[in-house]
Scaffold this motif. Structure first.
Motif, PDB file in Angstrom:
ATOM      1  N   VAL A 148       0.814  -1.216   0.000  1.00  0.00           N
ATOM      2  CA  VAL A 148       0.000   0.000   0.000  1.00  0.00           C
ATOM      3  C   VAL A 148       0.853   1.274   0.000  1.00  0.00           C
ATOM      4  O   VAL A 148       0.334   2.359  -0.249  1.00  0.00           O
ATOM      5  N   PHE A 162      -7.265   2.127   5.217  1.00  0.00           N
ATOM      6  CA  PHE A 162      -7.872   2.847   4.100  1.00  0.00           C
ATOM      7  C   PHE A 162      -7.140   2.550   2.799  1.00  0.00           C
ATOM      8  O   PHE A 162      -7.762   2.250   1.775  1.00  0.00           O
ATOM      9  N   GLU A 163      -5.812   2.634   2.836  1.00  0.00           N
ATOM     10  CA  GLU A 163      -5.029   2.393   1.629  1.00  0.00           C
ATOM     11  C   GLU A 163      -5.126   0.942   1.170  1.00  0.00           C
ATOM     12  O   GLU A 163      -5.086   0.673  -0.028  1.00  0.00           O
ATOM     13  N   LEU A 210      -9.699  -2.485  -4.051  1.00  0.00           N
ATOM     14  CA  LEU A 210     -10.807  -2.087  -4.924  1.00  0.00           C
ATOM     15  C   LEU A 210     -10.333  -1.313  -6.151  1.00  0.00           C
ATOM     16  O   LEU A 210     -11.135  -0.990  -7.025  1.00  0.00           O
ATOM     17  N   ARG A 211      -9.057  -1.004  -6.166  1.00  0.00           N
ATOM     18  CA  ARG A 211      -8.455  -0.237  -7.252  1.00  0.00           C
ATOM     19  C   ARG A 211      -9.196   1.077  -7.477  1.00  0.00           C
ATOM     20  O   ARG A 211      -9.539   1.435  -8.601  1.00  0.00           O
ATOM     21  N   ARG A 212      -9.421   1.780  -6.383  1.00  0.00           N
ATOM     22  CA  ARG A 212     -10.127   3.059  -6.438  1.00  0.00           C
ATOM     23  C   ARG A 212      -9.167   4.190  -6.112  1.00  0.00           C
ATOM     24  O   ARG A 212      -8.365   4.074  -5.194  1.00  0.00           O
ATOM     25  N   PRO A 213      -9.301   5.286  -6.812  1.00  0.00           N
ATOM     26  CA  PRO A 213      -8.461   6.446  -6.475  1.00  0.00           C
ATOM     27  C   PRO A 213      -8.962   7.118  -5.199  1.00  0.00           C
ATOM     28  O   PRO A 213     -10.127   7.027  -4.862  1.00  0.00           O
ATOM     29  N   ALA A 214      -8.042   7.786  -4.525  1.00  0.00           N
ATOM     30  CA  ALA A 214      -8.415   8.511  -3.303  1.00  0.00           C
ATOM     31  C   ALA A 214      -8.752   9.954  -3.619  1.00  0.00           C
ATOM     32  O   ALA A 214      -9.173  10.681  -2.756  1.00  0.00           O
ATOM     33  N   GLU A 232      -4.709  11.733  -6.943  1.00  0.00           N
ATOM     34  CA  GLU A 232      -3.788  11.287  -7.990  1.00  0.00           C
ATOM     35  C   GLU A 232      -3.658  12.342  -9.069  1.00  0.00           C
ATOM     36  O   GLU A 232      -4.472  13.155  -9.310  1.00  0.00           O
ATOM     37  N   VAL A 251      -7.825  -1.035   1.520  1.00  0.00           N
ATOM     38  CA  VAL A 251      -9.130  -1.164   0.854  1.00  0.00           C
ATOM     39  C   VAL A 251      -9.077  -0.500  -0.512  1.00  0.00           C
ATOM     40  O   VAL A 251      -9.557  -1.040  -1.508  1.00  0.00           O
ATOM     41  N   ARG A 252      -8.478   0.667  -0.555  1.00  0.00           N
ATOM     42  CA  ARG A 252      -8.362   1.393  -1.830  1.00  0.00           C
ATOM     43  C   ARG A 252      -7.571   0.579  -2.847  1.00  0.00           C
ATOM     44  O   ARG A 252      -7.935   0.498  -4.022  1.00  0.00           O
ATOM     45  N   ALA A 253      -6.486  -0.054  -2.398  1.00  0.00           N
ATOM     46  CA  ALA A 253      -5.665  -0.863  -3.297  1.00  0.00           C
ATOM     47  C   ALA A 253      -6.429  -2.085  -3.795  1.00  0.00           C
ATOM     48  O   ALA A 253      -6.360  -2.423  -4.977  1.00  0.00           O
TER      49      ALA A 253
END
Length: 108
Positions: free
Chosen positions: A26, A94-95, A101-105, A108, A97-99
């Protein structure tokens, strides 16, 4: 051993979230400046809040469950570490889950 209860809980939090960094890659610790900019201002506010509550007699800590090291302002070292460890664990979560789901925070 009871005087290490608070530190043991913090170590458990780190163990529960720490594996996310190397396993899921992450990169939270690699971006340490960003992490510090996220955690330190909030930690400072809550430390001041705790010190005010301690000084007013509204908040106490069980000395039998803390290390006994007290920082200026009456804040136990264990509590100061709490304000650093728990937010770091939250950012790792958080990071992760984001990684996954491949979702931007949004930064970027």
């Amino acid at each position: 051993m009871r005087h290490l209860t608070y530190v043991a809980v913090l170590a458990g939090c780190l163990a529960a979230a720490g594996w996310l960094e190397p396993v899921l890659k992450v990169n939270v610790l690699r971006r340490w400046r960003r992490l510090l900019l996220s955690v330190l201002p909030v930690a400072a506010v809550f430390a001041l809040w705790d010190m005010a509550a301690i000084a007013a007699g509204h908040w106490t800590f069980d000395p039998a469950q803390t290390t006994g090291v007290v920082l200026p302002g009456g804040l136990p070292l264990d509590e100061a570490l709490f304000f650093l460890v728990v937010p770091c664990c939250a950012v790792l979560g958080f990071e992760a889950v984001r990684a996954m789901l491949r979702r931007p925070a949004g930064d970027e």
